[in-house]
Design an enzyme around this catalytic site. Structure first.
Site, mmCIF file in Angstrom:
data_model
loop_
_atom_site.group_PDB
_atom_site.id
_atom_site.type_symbol
_atom_site.label_atom_id
_atom_site.label_comp_id
_atom_site.label_asym_id
_atom_site.label_seq_id
_atom_site.Cartn_x
_atom_site.Cartn_y
_atom_site.Cartn_z
ATOM 1 N N LYS A 77 0.862 -1.179 0.000
ATOM 2 C CA LYS A 77 0.000 0.000 0.000
ATOM 3 C C LYS A 77 0.897 1.227 0.000
ATOM 4 O O LYS A 77 1.929 1.252 0.685
ATOM 5 C CB LYS A 77 -0.895 -0.022 1.240
ATOM 6 N N SER A 152 -9.595 2.120 2.817
ATOM 7 C CA SER A 152 -8.727 2.836 1.916
ATOM 8 C C SER A 152 -7.735 1.947 1.174
ATOM 9 O O SER A 152 -7.159 2.366 0.187
ATOM 10 C CB SER A 152 -7.948 3.891 2.705
ATOM 11 N N SER A 176 -9.787 -0.198 7.122
ATOM 12 C CA SER A 176 -9.234 -0.196 5.759
ATOM 13 C C SER A 176 -8.535 -1.464 5.306
ATOM 14 O O SER A 176 -8.156 -1.560 4.143
ATOM 15 C CB SER A 176 -8.280 0.973 5.584
HETATM 16 N N1 GLN Z 1 -13.110 4.763 6.332
HETATM 17 C C1 GLN Z 1 -12.348 5.157 7.483
HETATM 18 C C2 GLN Z 1 -11.797 6.547 7.304
HETATM 19 O O1 GLN Z 1 -11.953 7.107 6.259
HETATM 20 C C3 GLN Z 1 -11.244 4.163 7.757
HETATM 21 C C4 GLN Z 1 -10.066 4.325 6.884
HETATM 22 C C5 GLN Z 1 -8.888 3.539 7.326
HETATM 23 O O2 GLN Z 1 -9.020 2.562 8.039
HETATM 24 N N2 GLN Z 1 -7.726 3.980 6.906
HETATM 25 O O3 GLN Z 1 -11.222 7.099 8.195
#
Ligand code: GLN
Length: 487
Positions: A77, A152, A176
């Site tokens: 990532k 994400s 995410s």
């Molecule tokens: N959807 C959540 C956010 O936007 C989690 C994202 C994540 O775990 N990086 O903060």
């Protein structure tokens, strides 16, 4: 033998060790699949770097000095910094940025022998639930390209599902790893907060951020997690001082007598019927394998949304202040003075969702609002963690859906940030408590889109989660279903 790109991490490691294939052959095969960048999953590829690593791996395999995963490809990532690949965190503000060092997780996986295929697309600074916030374009879901892959870590999930890589890293701040794994029909685990080093992970919300592996099976995730985790206290002060663990060692346990807690709050009105059907069937399967289902309560589940969307932006607003046009990344070309340079660089470099979070975060931390929002949120965060401890007095693991629906259509929630925040309801509680949790595929919902079962364990119980998932995967073939194949 199945085509190389269909082999699991475990299978590839064995083929490489027995010299049935070379690391260069494996790398070449996967690099060939990346042409045209399917699903827009990758952000940076350098075949010469990958092949050089593969040659190194072949030399180690020949010399008998190979690591446990020598020659097996992985992609990272784009929030993990890397020396040999650009790191952008999905943001324009870091276009072209090269780190002088590798993140600990990247270095550890390389030490275990893994060969890096490249960097994977993600929501900007890991903020999002659909991978639609990347400055480098959306990623499409391999099961249906009109749908989002989740976020994400959307690039990671799509790449593994589409067999562009057998394994990927992801990061999970509020879901995410689990949510994109669920949306793309793969397996992913977020370990206990502090298990994997955050050194070299571009920070979003430091008290929540945690790295983890994404692959097709629990067996593969166990191999990857074993290589990734380990204390790194010199570089990450929140790193846990616990011994490294072999997460593959515990995969053979029967589920007889296992108490699976089922939180009623995860099965309310908002849960889509197709997701509910698949989750109910998965719970029945666990029962058939000897587990007992125990109704439990996580009464503050709904509160996890406001709590998380106060704490995470608060930490983000502080973490992202380092992107000021001086030390990192983009600097505006024209400016009147220093303040103007900060303003213009940040206005040009950050995307809309990141700006929204910075503003929310600065607001909840500001004098006069700090106590009303941030402090309250911290108190409720503690209560959420306590609720889990009460639940674990009655059960060994907790099971429920990862998300209320399957992957939605591209664009469906992109104009409405709150709708996308609400979709995080089932992943946020375990994140706020810092508990290990994972997602595994349990079949297909409407339109043939994958459904993920979430397992949550008590602190440091990753091995237990992976065993439950592995036993489930031995008994069912859900994790072997592929995009494009008949349902
Ligand atoms: N959807 C959540 C956010 O936007 C989690 C994202 C994540 O775990 N990086 O903060």
């Amino acid at each position: 033998m199945d085509e190389l790109h269909n082999q699991s991490v475990a299978e590839l490691a064995a083929l490489l060790k027995s010299k049935k294939v070379s690391a260069v052959e494996v790398a070449t095969r996967f690099l060939a699949r990346l042409g045209g960048n399917p699903h827009n999953a990758f952000l940076d590829i350098h075949s010469e770097v990958t092949l050089a690593q593969a040659r190194e791996s072949d030399a180690k395999l020949a010399a008998g000095t190979a690591g446990p995963l020598e020659g097996v490809p992985i992609a990272h990532k784009d929030v993990f910094v890397t020396k040999d690949f650009v790191t952008t965190a999905g943001s324009k503000i870091l276009t072209g940025y090269r780190s002088p060092f590798d993140a600990t997780v990247v270095a550890r996986l390389r030490q275990a022998g893994m060969v890096t295929l490249g960097k994977l697309n993600c929501d900007e600074f890991a903020m999002g639930s659909a991978n639609e916030n990347s400055a480098y374009g959306v990623v499409s879901n391999p099961w249906n390209t009109a749908h989002v892959p989740g976020g994400s870590s959307g690039g990671s999930a799509a790449a593994v599902a589409a067999r562009l890589t057998p394994a990927a890293t992801g990061t999970d701040t509020g879901g995410s790893i689990r949510q994109p794994a669920a949306f793309c029909g793969i397996t992913g685990i977020k370990p206990t907060y502090g298990r994997a080093s955050r050194y070299g992970m571009v920070a979003y919300a430091s008290s929540l951020d945690q790295a983890g592996p994404m692959a097709r099976s629990a067996e593969d995730c166990a191999l990857l997690l074993t290589a990734m985790c380990g204390s790194d206290l010199d570089r990450d002060s929140t790193s846990l001082d616990v011994a490294t663990e072999d997460f593959s060692a515990g995969l053979g346990q029967s589920l007889k007598g296992l108490r699976v807690g089922v939180p009623q709050e995860f099965f309310g009105e908002g849960l889509a019927a197709d997701v509910r059907r698949a989750i109910d069937a998965a719970l029945a399967q666990l029962q058939a394998q000897g587990a007992t289902l125990v109704p439990i309560a996580l009464p503050r589940t709904e509160l996890s949304i406001p709590v998380y969307y106060i704490i995470a932006p608060a930490e983000a607003s502080s973490n992202l202040s380092r992107f000021d046009g001086v030390k990192f990344g983009h600097r505006a070309a024209d400016f009147a003075d220093l303040t103007d340079m900060y303003k213009k660089s940040r206005a040009q470099g950050f995307g809309q969702e990141v700006k929204r979070r910075i503003m929310t975060g600065a607001y909840v931390l500001s004098h006069g609002y700090y106590e009303a929002y941030y402090l309250q949120a911290q108190k409720i965060r503690r209560m959420i963690a306590d609720d889990f401890q009460s639940a674990f007095a009655q059960c060994d693991v907790i099971a429920g859906p990862v998300a209320p629906t399957t992957a939605w259509k591209l664009g469906d929630k992109s104009e409405d940030p709150v709708a996308s925040y609400l979709a995080d309801i089932f992943t946020l509680p375990a994140s706020l408590a810092g508990l290990p949790c994972m997602s595994l595929p349990v079949g297909l919902g409407e339109g043939g889109m994958p459904v993920g079962l979430q397992l949550i364990g008590n602190y440091l119980q990753e091995a237990k989660l992976l065993n439950v998932a592995h036993q489930f995967q031995l008994a069912t073939g859900h994790h072997q279903q592929q995009p494009g194949a008949a349902a």
